[in-house]
Design a protein around this motif. Structure first.
Motif, PDB file in Angstrom:
ATOM      1  N   THR A   1       7.777   6.298 -13.240  1.00  0.00           N
ATOM      2  CA  THR A   1       9.166   5.918 -13.536  1.00  0.00           C
ATOM      3  C   THR A   1      10.058   6.071 -12.308  1.00  0.00           C
TER       4      THR A   1
ATOM      5  N   ASN B   1      14.323   7.383 -15.051  1.00  0.00           N
ATOM      6  CA  ASN B   1      13.265   7.534 -16.060  1.00  0.00           C
ATOM      7  C   ASN B   1      12.842   6.209 -16.686  1.00  0.00           C
TER       8      ASN B   1
ATOM      9  N   LEU C   1       3.244   6.327 -17.587  1.00  0.00           N
ATOM     10  CA  LEU C   1       3.668   5.346 -16.598  1.00  0.00           C
ATOM     11  C   LEU C   1       4.583   5.966 -15.544  1.00  0.00           C
TER      12      LEU C   1
ATOM     13  N   PRO D   1      10.332   3.167 -16.681  1.00  0.00           N
ATOM     14  CA  PRO D   1       9.021   2.831 -16.116  1.00  0.00           C
ATOM     15  C   PRO D   1       9.109   1.612 -15.191  1.00  0.00           C
TER      16      PRO D   1
END
Length: 269
Positions: free
Chosen positions: A250, A254, A248, A256
């Protein structure tokens, strides 16, 4: 006969522990489900994880920290109902004693507990209020050899210098020239014994069993976390979900952009 019965009573609890059934749990997410087993030889982590899961502590929280070739982290109470773009902290920590075992390492799918850095947490106590699951990367055999040597060779050299000092070298050279074999063997043997003892007792050296090497080569992992964080379980079904979450996009923290919520159910006890 009485002695034999007494011995059996000593062995029986150990046998029961070895045969103890491992607790399984299900982590449900909107990207798929992961079935995990909790190790019996990390009972503090196992029991606290079960307690929190049954209390619904993890339900509705996010996998809020996702790093490719590293891990996915979730469970923080701060992540529950967090709005899009909100920075998520660690929530309220729940620290427990570390249970770091050499036989449990950070292969892909390993379930482990995060913690505060060494400067604030000398005993490496875990924060069981959340957890992370390893994705890692695959290593080559040559990379693992380099990792071992980069740590082990300096340790071995330092131990050798400690016992095979210049003074001892002068003494041994003198005995060799004088052909005093017995005296030479006694001193050299003592040096060798001291070096071997300290090397075997050293906790900083790296030892990778054949199984560990094969796991890091074929499955992948994060070797530098070993001996630093407590691994207390592993994913036994749904490993592919880790890759889906890690894939995913981000933000700079970090997190998502697409929320990955979880619900954890204990399947057996």
């Amino acid at each position: 006969m009485k002695k034999w019965i007494f011995c059996l009573w000593l062995i029986f609890p150990i046998f029961l522990h070895a045969q103890e059934k491992e607790v399984m749990a299900l982590i449900e997410t909107n990207l798929g489900n992961m079935k995990i087993k909790l190790y019996n030889d990390t009972p503090i982590h196992r029991d606290n994880f079960i307690r929190l899961a049954k209390a619904g502590h993890y339900d509705g929280t996010l996998f809020y920290r996702v790093i490719k070739n590293f891990m996915i982290q979730g469970g923080s109470s701060d992540s529950r109902n967090a709005i899009a773009g909100q920075f998520i902290g660690f929530g309220k920590p729940m620290t427990i004693e570390a249970e770091i075992k050499p036989e449990h390492y950070h292969k892909k799918g390993a379930l482990a507990a995060p913690r505060q850095p060494d400067r604030e947490n000398f005993f490496k106590e875990s924060d069981i209020s959340q957890f992370y699951i390893v994705q890692g990367k695959k290593y080559t055999e040559q990379e693992l050899e380099i990792i071992e040597k980069s740590v082990n060779v300096p340790i071995k050299n330092a131990i050798n210098r400690k016992y095979y000092t210049p003074e001892k070298k002068v003494i041994l050279d003198s005995l060799r020239k004088l052909k005093k074999v017995e005296e030479f063997r006694e001193i050299a043997g003592k040096i060798k014994k001291d070096i071997a003892f300290e090397w075997n007792a050293n906790a900083d050296k790296i030892y990778m069993s054949e199984q560990k090497k094969q796991d890091y080569i074929n499955l992948g992992g994060v070797h530098h976390l070993d001996k630093e964080y407590t691994v207390f379980g592993e994913v036994v079904e749904g490993v592919e979900v880790i890759d889906k979450i890690v894939a995913l996009p981000t933000d700079e923290n970090n997190r998502p952009f697409k929320d990955v919520k979880m619900k954890i159910t204990i399947l057996n006890e």
